[in-house]
Design a protein around this motif. Structure first.
Motif, mmCIF file in Angstrom:
data_model
loop_
_atom_site.group_PDB
_atom_site.id
_atom_site.type_symbol
_atom_site.label_atom_id
_atom_site.label_comp_id
_atom_site.label_asym_id
_atom_site.label_seq_id
_atom_site.Cartn_x
_atom_site.Cartn_y
_atom_site.Cartn_z
ATOM 1 N N ALA A 113 1.970 6.450 -9.062
ATOM 2 C CA ALA A 113 2.607 5.532 -10.016
ATOM 3 C C ALA A 113 2.279 5.889 -11.455
ATOM 4 N N ASN A 114 1.005 6.135 -11.743
ATOM 5 C CA ASN A 114 0.656 6.485 -13.117
ATOM 6 C C ASN A 114 1.184 7.866 -13.499
ATOM 7 N N ARG A 115 1.228 8.774 -12.533
ATOM 8 C CA ARG A 115 1.754 10.110 -12.851
ATOM 9 C C ARG A 115 3.220 10.003 -13.274
ATOM 10 N N ILE A 116 4.018 9.333 -12.452
ATOM 11 C CA ILE A 116 5.442 9.170 -12.777
ATOM 12 C C ILE A 116 5.620 8.212 -13.959
ATOM 13 N N GLY A 117 4.867 7.104 -13.933
ATOM 14 C CA GLY A 117 5.051 6.065 -14.949
ATOM 15 C C GLY A 117 4.629 6.497 -16.339
ATOM 16 N N ILE A 118 3.475 7.139 -16.447
ATOM 17 C CA ILE A 118 3.011 7.560 -17.773
ATOM 18 C C ILE A 118 3.868 8.697 -18.298
ATOM 19 N N ALA A 119 4.281 9.606 -17.416
ATOM 20 C CA ALA A 119 5.223 10.642 -17.859
ATOM 21 C C ALA A 119 6.499 9.995 -18.393
ATOM 22 N N GLY A 120 6.932 8.905 -17.723
ATOM 23 C CA GLY A 120 8.121 8.195 -18.176
ATOM 24 C C GLY A 120 7.917 7.512 -19.515
ATOM 25 N N ILE A 121 6.744 6.921 -19.721
ATOM 26 C CA ILE A 121 6.456 6.261 -21.000
ATOM 27 C C ILE A 121 6.388 7.292 -22.127
ATOM 28 N N LEU A 122 5.740 8.433 -21.857
ATOM 29 C CA LEU A 122 5.671 9.487 -22.876
ATOM 30 C C LEU A 122 7.066 10.015 -23.194
ATOM 31 N N SER A 123 7.879 10.170 -22.161
ATOM 32 C CA SER A 123 9.264 10.600 -22.374
ATOM 33 C C SER A 123 10.013 9.570 -23.214
ATOM 34 N N THR A 124 9.805 8.287 -22.910
ATOM 35 C CA THR A 124 10.484 7.217 -23.650
ATOM 36 C C THR A 124 10.072 7.233 -25.111
ATOM 37 N N MET A 125 8.774 7.398 -25.373
ATOM 38 C CA MET A 125 8.301 7.443 -26.762
ATOM 39 C C MET A 125 8.878 8.649 -27.499
ATOM 40 N N LYS A 126 8.917 9.776 -26.805
ATOM 41 C CA LYS A 126 9.441 11.008 -27.418
ATOM 42 C C LYS A 126 10.925 10.866 -27.742
ATOM 43 N N ASP A 136 4.197 17.584 -4.677
ATOM 44 C CA ASP A 136 2.793 17.680 -5.096
ATOM 45 C C ASP A 136 2.039 16.368 -4.946
ATOM 46 N N ILE A 137 2.706 15.244 -5.248
ATOM 47 C CA ILE A 137 1.964 13.994 -5.421
ATOM 48 C C ILE A 137 2.108 13.012 -4.266
ATOM 49 N N ALA A 138 3.149 13.174 -3.423
ATOM 50 C CA ALA A 138 3.404 12.157 -2.393
ATOM 51 C C ALA A 138 3.874 12.816 -1.106
ATOM 52 N N GLU A 139 3.694 12.080 -0.031
ATOM 53 C CA GLU A 139 4.192 12.572 1.257
ATOM 54 C C GLU A 139 5.706 12.476 1.309
ATOM 55 N N THR A 140 6.264 11.347 0.832
ATOM 56 C CA THR A 140 7.711 11.154 0.895
ATOM 57 C C THR A 140 8.231 10.511 -0.385
ATOM 58 N N ALA A 141 9.555 10.554 -0.543
ATOM 59 C CA ALA A 141 10.198 9.895 -1.677
ATOM 60 C C ALA A 141 10.006 8.389 -1.619
ATOM 61 N N ARG A 142 9.838 7.849 -0.408
ATOM 62 C CA ARG A 142 9.591 6.413 -0.265
ATOM 63 C C ARG A 142 8.350 6.000 -1.049
ATOM 64 N N ASP A 143 7.289 6.813 -0.973
ATOM 65 C CA ASP A 143 6.043 6.475 -1.663
ATOM 66 C C ASP A 143 6.253 6.386 -3.171
ATOM 67 N N VAL A 144 7.077 7.273 -3.713
ATOM 68 C CA VAL A 144 7.351 7.252 -5.157
ATOM 69 C C VAL A 144 8.121 5.991 -5.536
ATOM 70 N N VAL A 162 0.833 -1.202 0.000
ATOM 71 C CA VAL A 162 0.000 0.000 0.000
ATOM 72 C C VAL A 162 0.867 1.251 0.000
ATOM 73 N N VAL A 163 0.513 2.170 -0.887
ATOM 74 C CA VAL A 163 1.112 3.500 -0.908
ATOM 75 C C VAL A 163 -0.033 4.498 -0.794
ATOM 76 N N ARG A 164 0.101 5.463 0.094
ATOM 77 C CA ARG A 164 -0.906 6.515 0.216
ATOM 78 C C ARG A 164 -0.500 7.683 -0.673
#
Length: 807
Positions: free
Chosen positions: A196-209, A365-373, A185-187
């Protein structure tokens, strides 16, 4: 905090996610009602019923035993809303439309009991906005719960509170999702697409670009961004196919609709890639439509080509030099990639740099700590390390300077600088965001420790991030009793507990926890020590697998040097160890996670009890290397058949042998702990644990309870076998299979030997035998086969390629 007892769950929405969430609830024995719209024609529950039926066809299976899908109760909103009154948790999982979800909340609100928690499974919609449709008395019991697809296998669940959500609701749900469903569980904060989707999808879009910029094909990108980069083996584009291109497009649109240049400096990079738009236009949505970035044509894999709007042969690989670079230590690796001259190296540095940049800019903006990311990216996207972990390992300030230099030079996707906390203050002083004190929280301006909740006391050795040195490591935790070549014997710190009340833990140290001579010898010594000084023993080796079986690499030199006598001696020693475990004067519990194959399966089944993680894969697979099980597996099948026959009204032993013989003769492996129980490798008395990190806790407590309850080893007794008439019947069936081309001559030969052993050899039906007698038959067949050229061909093939040889 009082325990949140979930007696029944309602899942609203029988789509892909809703149905699979319901399936996983059944996996963990939680009764579930699956709702959907009332069908306009035929049975009113037709939509839910169809979804339930489809669960049985999906691969990988969302449910441990396919027939268990029938345990899901179908329902519809028109007739059955009163059933919500029976539920302690309601999970809404309909399509990602704010208006549809809110309309449904209006409909169900009068039927949700006062104690029941309500959660929305959404990949990125605002939980606070969704809650606006709820009456006041429900808002404090409402939150977001984001499962990742497929829910059975993906560890991550994000929980998202609204300003009105009571803290106890999050605590109760986190405890249930962790211990009851086996998830991490991540809050997350209530921001578009959460963590996860915020970081992950940004990463996928970056990868495609970046892939387009450097002219790299999908297959080369996937080769670079899969295991070589420490990420999911499916890479980038195959992962998108698995997730579903329509789902991915929806998540991208959520970012487009809810963010802007003022809230996300990367916003200009969020355009839907032309290739993704074209695939969706063509109806190629990925794995579910059998075509996406890739499709299969017979045995060939093809990749989509935007220029021709058609599929072309795939399979291209990256330059091997970058594979070698990616094996270097983190600091050296990143410097090599940044200075690379080739397109593939420049591409790799670009996507890593973009990932560091994005995660740092949006952490507050998106998480309480870096651990959550980092946990979210490990559990949701299959990364070996999250972005902050890799950054920290490579040298925090050195990497930060490289990233900032690229930003200043205009090589990054945005000119927004890294946050000030990256370069100054506690993070810079500590050399990263993860420390023994906790993980960095930009909003709090300090390092924050992990949440202290009762549920996490069940995780003796939680999965830890780089820098979390305060967390114990199972390889050195507890109190070491002895540390040999094959085993580490140790106990958990027991405070005032007397040694005679403690549980001895045996952890296999070999690669893949293979069972070689040292392990065999030290297991016997461990049993003697446990009987002499301890209450019980648990066999648990930390990381998966439990054991891949006998160490063939260690056995072959002995065979070459001393011939078959050496193999016969090793086999007999291993068999004696299995009997020593079975008849030990203390309970021995196997804590099984991952693969328990061949000798590993035999080791587990000879224990007094098994505590198995849901994702346990057990099987007697020796036929794949041209051998028969030689450590008592076939003896166990024969004995269990006799015991089951004795407990029934049947007189014929053969029907009770069928399942075990077939499993051994076909190398059948249970694809879940539930299926392993169905095959017979796990018994009804064994325990299935949803969360792998709780396995040791449950196993130790089970072993202690058995000892406290006065457990005694079974008495040695003889049992009847099916005899020569039973093996003759099986041989006839094998002859038909060979004639039909289903098995090879060598397969038939091995299966015939298996049949003769489980039936007791050349004796009359009903003859009483003991375990030593059958084990002698196993050894004889095993030793004969290891001298067979076709078996040697299979063994050498497996050792050199890791794949079975069919001959």
């Amino acid at each position: 905090m009082t325990r949140f007892n979930v007696k029944k769950v309602a899942v609203l929405g029988a789509g892909v996610m809703g149905a699979q969430i319901a399936a996983h609830l059944i996996n963990v024995k939680v009764p579930v009602i699956l709702f959907d719209l009332a069908a306009k024609e035929g049975p009113k529950n037709a939509i839910a019923l169809k979804a339930i039926a489809n669960l049985k066809k999906l691969k990988p299976s969302p449910i441990g035993v396919a027939s268990d899908a029938d345990l899901i109760q179908p329902a519809n909103y028109e007739e059955h809303l009163e059933l919500l009154g029976e539920c302690d948790l309601v999970i809404e999982a309909i399509a990602e439309r704010m208006d549809w979800k809110q309309d449904l909340y209006h409909k169900i609100a009068p039927h949700v009991p006062a104690h029941t928690l309500l959660a929305s499974n959404t990949s990125g919609l605002s939980i606070t906005r969704l809650s606006e449709a709820l009456p006041e008395q429900l808002r404090h019991r409402f939150c977001g719960i984001h499962f990742f697809n497929p829910p059975r296998y993906m560890p991550l669940v994000e929980l998202i509170a609204t300003p009105a959500t009571e803290p106890r609701v999050l605590d109760q749900l986190e405890a249930f999702v962790t211990s009851g469903l086996g998830k991490g569980v991540v809050r997350a904060k209530d921001t578009p697409n959460f963590i996860a989707n915020r970081i992950g999808i940004a990463g996928i879009l970056s990868t495609m670009k970046e892939a387009e910029k450097y002219g790299l094909s999908f297959d080369v990108v996937d080769d670079l961004t899969g295991k070589k980069l420490g990420r999911a083996s499916s890479g980038t584009f195959r992962t998108a196919d698995v997730v579903g291109l329509d789902t991915m497009a929806h998540v991208i649109k959520t970012m487009q609709d809810n963010l802007g240049p003022e809230t996300d400096p990367f916003y200009d990079s969020f355009g839907t890639p032309p290739v993704l738009a074209k695939l969706i236009e063509l109806g190629h949505l990925g794995q579910k439509t059998k075509a996406g970035f890739y499709k299969k044509a017979g045995r060939d894999i093809l990749r989509f080509e935007l220029e021709s709007e058609d599929y072309v042969p795939a399979g291209a690989k990256a330059d091997e030099v970058y594979g070698r670079m990616l094996k270097k230590p983190a600091a050296e690796r990143l410097k090599l990639l940044r200075n690379a001259q080739g397109a593939e190296g420049q591409f790799l540095w670009a996507i890593l740099r973009n990932g560091f940049h994005y995660a740092a800019l949006h952490l507050a903006d998106i998480a309480e700590t870096a651990r959550d990311v980092d946990q979210a990216m490990r559990w949701g996207f299959g990364m070996k390390q999250g972005p902050f972990e890799l950054w920290q390992e490579a040298g925090w300030l050195e990497v930060a300077k490289m990233v900032q230099e690229d930003i200043d030079a205009g090589r990054a996707l945005t000119r927004a600088p890294l946050p000030e906390w990256v370069f100054k203050g506690p993070v810079a002083d500590a050399g990263g965001v993860h420390t023994a004190q906790g993980s960095w929280s930009p909003s709090a301006g300090k390092f924050i420790a992990r949440r202290a909740m009762p549920v996490y006391e069940r995780q003796y050795f939680p999965e830890k991030l780089l820098g979390e040195d305060q967390l114990p490591d199972w390889r050195s935790g507890g109190t070491t009793i002895s540390d040999g070549e094959g085993l580490r014997l140790w106990t958990l710190d027991a405070g005032d507990c007397e040694k005679s009340e403690q549980v001895l833990i045996a952890s296999i140290k070999s690669k893949m926890h293979a069972i070689g001579p040292a392990v065999i010898e030290e297991l016997g010594e461990a049993i003697e020590l446990a009987e002499r000084e301890y209450a019980a023993m648990v066999i648990w080796s930390g990381d998966a697998p439990f054991s891949v079986g006998a160490d063939l690499q260690a056995a072959m030199p002995a065979f070459i040097a001393a011939g078959v006598d050496a193999i016969d001696g090793l086999s007999q020693e291993l068999q004696n160890t299995m009997l020593r475990i079975r008849y030990a004067q203390v309970p021995v519990v196997a804590a099984v996670h991952g693969m328990a194959l061949g000798g590993g399966c035999e080791l587990a089944i000879y224990c007094a009890r098994r505590v198995a993680h849901m994702e346990s894969y057990m099987g007697l697979v020796e036929i794949g290397v041209g051998l028969v099980p030689g450590a008592g597996g076939l003896t166990w099948i024969a004995r269990r058949a006799a015991e089951n026959a004795q407990a029934s009204t049947g007189k014929d032993l053969l029907p009770f042998l069928t399942e075990g013989f077939t499993a051994a003769a076909t190398a059948k492996v249970g694809t879940s702990a539930l299926e392993c129980r169905q095959i017979g490798y796990l018994l009804d008395s064994d325990i299935v644990v949803p969360h792998k990190e709780e396995l040791l806790y449950v196993a130790v407590n089970e072993a202690r309870a058995m000892a406290t309850g006065g457990w005694r080893a079974p008495l040695r007794r003889s049992f009847p076998v099916a005899g020569r008439s039973g093996s003759a019947t099986i041989r006839g069936q094998l002859t038909n299979m060979r004639a039909g081309g289903f098995i090879s001559d060598h397969d038939q030969h091995i299966a015939t030997l298996i049949a003769e052993i489980v039936c007791g050899g050349d004796v009359d039906a009903g003859t009483l035998v003991n375990e030593e007698y059958l084990m002698a038959l196993e050894r004889k067949a095993f030793c004969a086969l290891i001298q067979h050229p076709k078996t040697q061909e299979r063994i050498l093939g497996m050792l050199s390629t890791g794949k079975p040889v069919r001959n």
